[in-house]
Design an enzyme around this catalytic site. Sequence first.
Site, PDB file in Angstrom:
ATOM      1  N   GLY A  38      -1.877  -0.696   9.646  1.00  0.00           N
ATOM      2  CA  GLY A  38      -1.697  -0.437   8.216  1.00  0.00           C
ATOM      3  C   GLY A  38      -0.436  -0.992   7.593  1.00  0.00           C
ATOM      4  N   ASP A  86       2.428   2.076   6.383  1.00  0.00           N
ATOM      5  CA  ASP A  86       1.718   2.204   5.117  1.00  0.00           C
ATOM      6  C   ASP A  86       1.840   3.600   4.520  1.00  0.00           C
ATOM      7  OD1 ASP A  86       0.166   3.336   7.150  1.00  0.00           O
ATOM      8  OD2 ASP A  86      -1.688   2.304   6.629  1.00  0.00           O
ATOM      9  N   ASP A 120       1.923  10.714   5.990  1.00  0.00           N
ATOM     10  CA  ASP A 120       1.021  11.813   5.626  1.00  0.00           C
ATOM     11  C   ASP A 120       1.441  13.064   6.381  1.00  0.00           C
ATOM     12  OD1 ASP A 120      -1.140  13.301   4.696  1.00  0.00           O
ATOM     13  OD2 ASP A 120      -2.587  12.378   6.040  1.00  0.00           O
ATOM     14  N   VAL A 168      -6.147   7.157   0.404  1.00  0.00           N
ATOM     15  CA  VAL A 168      -5.961   5.909  -0.333  1.00  0.00           C
ATOM     16  C   VAL A 168      -6.287   4.702   0.536  1.00  0.00           C
ATOM     17  CG1 VAL A 168      -4.301   6.826  -1.985  1.00  0.00           C
ATOM     18  CG2 VAL A 168      -3.481   5.953   0.204  1.00  0.00           C
ATOM     19  N   ARG A 173      -8.603  -3.054   3.681  1.00  0.00           N
ATOM     20  CA  ARG A 173      -7.190  -3.405   3.927  1.00  0.00           C
ATOM     21  C   ARG A 173      -6.738  -4.583   3.074  1.00  0.00           C
ATOM     22  NH1 ARG A 173      -5.375  -0.612   8.520  1.00  0.00           N
ATOM     23  NH2 ARG A 173      -6.866  -0.382  10.202  1.00  0.00           N
TER      24      ARG A 173
HETATM   25  P1  IMP Z   1       0.332  10.642   9.725  1.00  0.00           P
HETATM   26  O1  IMP Z   1       0.670  10.584  11.189  1.00  0.00           O
HETATM   27  O2  IMP Z   1      -0.586  11.791   9.395  1.00  0.00           O
HETATM   28  O3  IMP Z   1       1.565  10.649   8.835  1.00  0.00           O
HETATM   29  O4  IMP Z   1      -0.531   9.398   9.359  1.00  0.00           O
HETATM   30  C1  IMP Z   1      -0.090   8.194   9.583  1.00  0.00           C
HETATM   31  C2  IMP Z   1      -1.182   7.159   9.592  1.00  0.00           C
HETATM   32  O5  IMP Z   1      -2.461   7.639   9.199  1.00  0.00           O
HETATM   33  C3  IMP Z   1      -0.802   6.121   8.599  1.00  0.00           C
HETATM   34  O6  IMP Z   1       0.024   5.153   9.202  1.00  0.00           O
HETATM   35  C4  IMP Z   1      -2.127   5.565   8.204  1.00  0.00           C
HETATM   36  O7  IMP Z   1      -2.503   4.536   9.085  1.00  0.00           O
HETATM   37  C5  IMP Z   1      -3.089   6.723   8.335  1.00  0.00           C
HETATM   38  N1  IMP Z   1      -3.306   7.352   7.030  1.00  0.00           N
HETATM   39  C6  IMP Z   1      -2.856   8.533   6.586  1.00  0.00           C
HETATM   40  N2  IMP Z   1      -3.267   8.782   5.334  1.00  0.00           N
HETATM   41  C7  IMP Z   1      -3.995   7.701   4.975  1.00  0.00           C
HETATM   42  C8  IMP Z   1      -4.687   7.328   3.770  1.00  0.00           C
HETATM   43  O8  IMP Z   1      -4.711   8.036   2.744  1.00  0.00           O
HETATM   44  N3  IMP Z   1      -5.324   6.135   3.793  1.00  0.00           N
HETATM   45  C9  IMP Z   1      -5.317   5.302   4.858  1.00  0.00           C
HETATM   46  N4  IMP Z   1      -4.677   5.603   5.987  1.00  0.00           N
HETATM   47  C10 IMP Z   1      -4.025   6.791   6.052  1.00  0.00           C
HETATM   48 MG    MG Z   2      -0.869   3.556  10.160  1.00  0.00          MG
END
Ligand code: IMP
Ligand code: MG
Length: 190
Positions: free
Chosen positions: A50, A109, A112, A162, A174
């Site tokens: 991402g 990217d 979250d 998103v 992408r």
């Molecule tokens: P986290 O570990 O939950 O913070 O998520 C990290 C990864 O999940 C990011 O690097 C993205 O690749 C993917 N991700 C989280 N939310 C989204 C979204 O809304 N769209 C696309 N990818 C997401």
């Molecule tokens: Mg990612």
Amino acid sequence: MSGSGDTGSGDIGVRPLFSAEEICARVQDLAREIAASEPQALLAIIVLKGGFVFGADLIRALALNGVSLEIEFISLSSYGSRQRTSGEVRVVRDIEVPVAGRDVLIVDDVLDSGLTLKFARDLMQSRGARRAAIAAMIDKPAGRRADVEADYVGFTCPDYFVVGYGMDAAHAYRELPFVGVLEAAASEPR
Ligand code: IMP
Ligand code: MG
């Protein structure tokens, strides 16, 4: 094309949130901010997949602001093809250089739950990075589960799923030059 303004979104079921022009301007701002922190022996670590579009724009904006750097890539598993993280992060493909004593900028990217970027930053700190900063194009604070914040954020956004500008839904979207929300998902809070 049908009534989607100047975003180039066409009729693909993605509602634009941040246009290519807004993203471009924001990346320049971030590069100026990062340059002002005067990073030493900077290593940009782009989180695949991402982070590759944001990373590609950010490193060139940094260059225009006088910051020279090296680039590495890391691939971390978090979501698989699902839209919710399992809570487990592992290194799928590691960087190829030592980080001890270096300023590291981890570029991804989305921030979250924060599990992925907390893992990445802890990993680089445990390897002796002098400073491990995080740059995330999109911050979704409502999803946070780990104690981590980004040092540099492109845009803060509600808890939508998103796509575009490197971000995917089941491997699609992408390549879009803007960031948007899937029309079907936009009306359904997660
Ligand atoms: P986290 O570990 O939950 O913070 O998520 C990290 C990864 O999940 C990011 O690097 C993205 O690749 C993917 N991700 C989280 N939310 C989204 C979204 O809304 N769209 C696309 N990818 C997401
Ligand atoms: Mg990612």
